[in-house]
Design a protein around this motif. Structure first.
Motif, PDB file in Angstrom:
ATOM      1  N   LEU A   1       0.862  -1.040  -0.098  1.00  0.00           N
ATOM      2  CA  LEU A   1      -0.122   0.171   0.087  1.00  0.00           C
ATOM      3  C   LEU A   1       0.857   1.119   0.116  1.00  0.00           C
ATOM      4  N   THR A   2       2.071   1.197   0.305  1.00  0.00           N
ATOM      5  CA  THR A   2       2.896   2.448   0.492  1.00  0.00           C
ATOM      6  C   THR A   2       3.993   2.218  -0.584  1.00  0.00           C
ATOM      7  N   SER A   3       3.916   1.275  -1.366  1.00  0.00           N
ATOM      8  CA  SER A   3       4.779   1.174  -2.582  1.00  0.00           C
ATOM      9  C   SER A   3       4.059   1.848  -3.841  1.00  0.00           C
ATOM     10  N   SER A   4       4.659   1.752  -4.839  1.00  0.00           N
ATOM     11  CA  SER A   4       4.062   2.412  -6.136  1.00  0.00           C
ATOM     12  C   SER A   4       2.766   1.912  -6.534  1.00  0.00           C
ATOM     13  N   LEU A   5       1.978   2.283  -7.308  1.00  0.00           N
ATOM     14  CA  LEU A   5       0.573   1.718  -7.717  1.00  0.00           C
ATOM     15  C   LEU A   5       0.884   0.676  -8.561  1.00  0.00           C
ATOM     16  N   ASP A   6       1.946   0.623  -9.383  1.00  0.00           N
ATOM     17  CA  ASP A   6       2.238  -0.475 -10.365  1.00  0.00           C
ATOM     18  C   ASP A   6       2.530  -1.965  -9.310  1.00  0.00           C
ATOM     19  N   ASP A   7       3.356  -1.725  -8.359  1.00  0.00           N
ATOM     20  CA  ASP A   7       3.722  -2.789  -7.604  1.00  0.00           C
ATOM     21  C   ASP A   7       2.527  -3.250  -6.804  1.00  0.00           C
ATOM     22  N   LEU A   8       1.673  -2.139  -6.337  1.00  0.00           N
ATOM     23  CA  LEU A   8       0.172  -2.606  -5.753  1.00  0.00           C
ATOM     24  C   LEU A   8      -0.535  -3.608  -6.500  1.00  0.00           C
ATOM     25  N   ARG A   9      -0.471  -3.200  -7.917  1.00  0.00           N
ATOM     26  CA  ARG A   9      -1.228  -4.033  -9.023  1.00  0.00           C
ATOM     27  C   ARG A   9      -0.656  -5.414  -9.044  1.00  0.00           C
ATOM     28  N   ARG A  10       0.463  -5.291  -9.170  1.00  0.00           N
ATOM     29  CA  ARG A  10       1.085  -6.671  -9.269  1.00  0.00           C
ATOM     30  C   ARG A  10       0.919  -7.481  -8.466  1.00  0.00           C
ATOM     31  N   HIS A  11       0.973  -6.831  -6.855  1.00  0.00           N
ATOM     32  CA  HIS A  11       0.675  -7.676  -5.745  1.00  0.00           C
ATOM     33  C   HIS A  11      -0.955  -8.338  -5.624  1.00  0.00           C
ATOM     34  N   LEU A  12      -1.558  -7.431  -6.128  1.00  0.00           N
ATOM     35  CA  LEU A  12      -3.255  -8.037  -6.243  1.00  0.00           C
ATOM     36  C   LEU A  12      -3.178  -9.104  -7.090  1.00  0.00           C
ATOM     37  N   THR A  13      -2.733  -8.879  -8.550  1.00  0.00           N
ATOM     38  CA  THR A  13      -2.757 -10.081  -9.559  1.00  0.00           C
ATOM     39  C   THR A  13      -2.054 -11.356  -9.011  1.00  0.00           C
ATOM     40  N   ALA A  14      -1.163 -11.166  -8.102  1.00  0.00           N
ATOM     41  CA  ALA A  14      -0.410 -12.426  -7.766  1.00  0.00           C
ATOM     42  C   ALA A  14      -1.123 -12.941  -6.576  1.00  0.00           C
ATOM     43  N   HIS A  15      -2.238 -12.439  -5.858  1.00  0.00           N
ATOM     44  CA  HIS A  15      -2.832 -13.012  -4.741  1.00  0.00           C
ATOM     45  C   HIS A  15      -4.342 -13.336  -4.830  1.00  0.00           C
ATOM     46  N   LEU A  16      -4.944 -12.415  -5.713  1.00  0.00           N
ATOM     47  CA  LEU A  16      -6.502 -12.484  -6.020  1.00  0.00           C
ATOM     48  C   LEU A  16      -6.711 -13.870  -6.637  1.00  0.00           C
ATOM     49  N   ASP A  17      -7.811 -14.471  -6.436  1.00  0.00           N
ATOM     50  CA  ASP A  17      -8.518 -15.625  -7.280  1.00  0.00           C
ATOM     51  C   ASP A  17      -8.741 -14.965  -8.467  1.00  0.00           C
TER      52      ASP A  17
ATOM     53  N   ARG B   1     -16.230  -8.673  -3.143  1.00  0.00           N
ATOM     54  CA  ARG B   1     -15.708  -9.276  -4.116  1.00  0.00           C
ATOM     55  C   ARG B   1     -14.137  -9.595  -4.345  1.00  0.00           C
ATOM     56  N   CYS B   2     -13.285  -9.040  -3.668  1.00  0.00           N
ATOM     57  CA  CYS B   2     -11.682  -9.256  -3.277  1.00  0.00           C
ATOM     58  C   CYS B   2     -11.509  -9.908  -1.868  1.00  0.00           C
ATOM     59  N   GLY B   3     -12.490  -9.755  -0.962  1.00  0.00           N
ATOM     60  CA  GLY B   3     -12.224 -10.363   0.217  1.00  0.00           C
ATOM     61  C   GLY B   3     -11.587  -9.135   1.184  1.00  0.00           C
ATOM     62  N   ALA B   4     -11.783  -9.132   2.337  1.00  0.00           N
ATOM     63  CA  ALA B   4     -11.487  -7.953   3.385  1.00  0.00           C
ATOM     64  C   ALA B   4      -9.750  -7.859   3.248  1.00  0.00           C
ATOM     65  N   ALA B   5      -9.098  -9.060   3.158  1.00  0.00           N
ATOM     66  CA  ALA B   5      -7.678  -8.711   3.113  1.00  0.00           C
ATOM     67  C   ALA B   5      -7.027  -7.800   2.130  1.00  0.00           C
ATOM     68  N   TYR B   6      -7.512  -7.780   0.982  1.00  0.00           N
ATOM     69  CA  TYR B   6      -7.213  -7.130  -0.378  1.00  0.00           C
ATOM     70  C   TYR B   6      -8.197  -5.834  -0.782  1.00  0.00           C
ATOM     71  N   ALA B   7      -9.294  -5.594   0.270  1.00  0.00           N
ATOM     72  CA  ALA B   7     -10.235  -4.803  -0.195  1.00  0.00           C
ATOM     73  C   ALA B   7      -9.371  -3.349  -0.382  1.00  0.00           C
ATOM     74  N   ASP B   8      -8.730  -2.898   0.573  1.00  0.00           N
ATOM     75  CA  ASP B   8      -8.063  -1.609   0.721  1.00  0.00           C
ATOM     76  C   ASP B   8      -7.262  -1.414  -0.630  1.00  0.00           C
ATOM     77  N   ALA B   9      -6.442  -2.404  -0.667  1.00  0.00           N
ATOM     78  CA  ALA B   9      -5.526  -2.390  -2.091  1.00  0.00           C
ATOM     79  C   ALA B   9      -6.489  -2.144  -3.442  1.00  0.00           C
ATOM     80  N   ALA B  10      -7.588  -2.723  -3.515  1.00  0.00           N
ATOM     81  CA  ALA B  10      -8.346  -2.937  -4.467  1.00  0.00           C
ATOM     82  C   ALA B  10      -9.033  -1.239  -4.892  1.00  0.00           C
ATOM     83  N   ARG B  11      -9.405  -0.904  -3.405  1.00  0.00           N
ATOM     84  CA  ARG B  11     -10.240   0.359  -3.414  1.00  0.00           C
ATOM     85  C   ARG B  11      -9.144   1.463  -3.969  1.00  0.00           C
ATOM     86  N   VAL B  12      -7.642   1.541  -3.509  1.00  0.00           N
ATOM     87  CA  VAL B  12      -6.868   2.369  -3.902  1.00  0.00           C
ATOM     88  C   VAL B  12      -6.747   2.350  -5.308  1.00  0.00           C
TER      89      VAL B  12
END
Length: 249
Positions: A35-51, A88-99
């Motif tokens: 969440l404190t890194s770049s938006l590109d890194d944040l998107r890669r993090h979600l892509t790797a962890h979301l179903d 949709r994304c689960g509580a653990a990943y919702a903050d990142a998705a919203r950002v």
């Protein structure tokens, strides 16, 4: 200030609970970092962890927000997606998705303010996480200041992120650190703490007063207080020079 000895508390729970706690802590630590890194890194993090279903939903939400950015009427389509993110994304990943949705919608200070004051606590937290990515100047400080008046520890954690580190005035920043100590928010969450606390004699005085009050009342002084105090004493200001963060009036 003399630091009292502390003894680590013994665990009485089972090994499975310990393993679950460790895994949950690891997940949240990784998300906090993302969440404190770049938006590109944040998107890669979600892509790797979301179903797959969650990834598809997020891609659609981002495309929709990019196609219809800004505020439209009483509520924009992307604002509805903010409300859905937890389911949709689960509580653990919702903050990142919203950002990411806020970024795709090119949400400026006006849009972020609307979401913050009309949204749920989860949406408010996402706005605070989004501030360092979306707002370059101090115009969104009222949102941070509002969050710092609450006792919601998750909101406070988001409020003391990089945006506050860049823009909060010295007096308000010092009180934010004290608020973390008072509410039990670990000071590890205070962005740029070493830089802003370094040589801050006024913060050291406030910490000493707070420790004395707790000791006089027979209450434990948080270990984090001594950590911050050590930082304030790391580079003492030279006599006759201005304080690096400005003096209190």
């Amino acid at each position: 200030m003399t630091r009292p000895r502390t003894t680590p508390a013994a665990r009485t729970d089972g090994s499975q609970d310990t393993q679950d706690d460790t895994q949950a802590h690891s997940t949240h630590t990784a998300l906090d970092t993302a969440l404190t890194s770049s938006l590109d890194d944040l998107r890669r993090h979600l892509t790797a962890h979301l179903d797959p279903a969650a990834r598809d939903w997020l891609e659609h939400a981002l495309d929709e927000a990019a196609a219809h950015p800004g505020i439209h009427g009483p509520i924009s389509a992307w604002e509805l997606r903010l409300a859905e993110a937890g389911r949709r994304c689960g509580a653990a990943y919702a903050d990142a998705a919203r950002v990411l949705i806020l970024d795709a919608a090119r949400a400026g200070t006006d849009a972020l303010t609307r979401v913050y004051f009309q949204g749920t606590a989860d949406e408010r937290r996402a706005v605070l996480h989004a501030l360092p990515h979306l707002v370059s100047g101090p115009g969104a400080l009222p949102l941070v200041e509002d969050a710092l008046r609450t006792n919601d520890t998750r909101l406070l954690t988001a409020a003391v992120g990089p945006y506050a580190a860049r823009h909060l005035a010295p007096h308000d920043w010092r009180h934010a650190v004290l608020k973390c100590l008072f509410t039990g928010v670990p000071v590890d969450h205070v962005a740029e703490l070493p830089r802003r606390a370094r040589g801050d004699g006024e913060l050291a005085r406030m910490l000493g007063d707070y420790a004395a009050e707790r000791s006089a009342a027979g209450r434990t002084v948080p270990e984090d207080l001594y950590r911050v105090l050590d930082l304030t004493e790391s580079v003492p200001p030279a006599p006759g020079t201005d304080h690096p963060h400005g003096k209190e009036s």
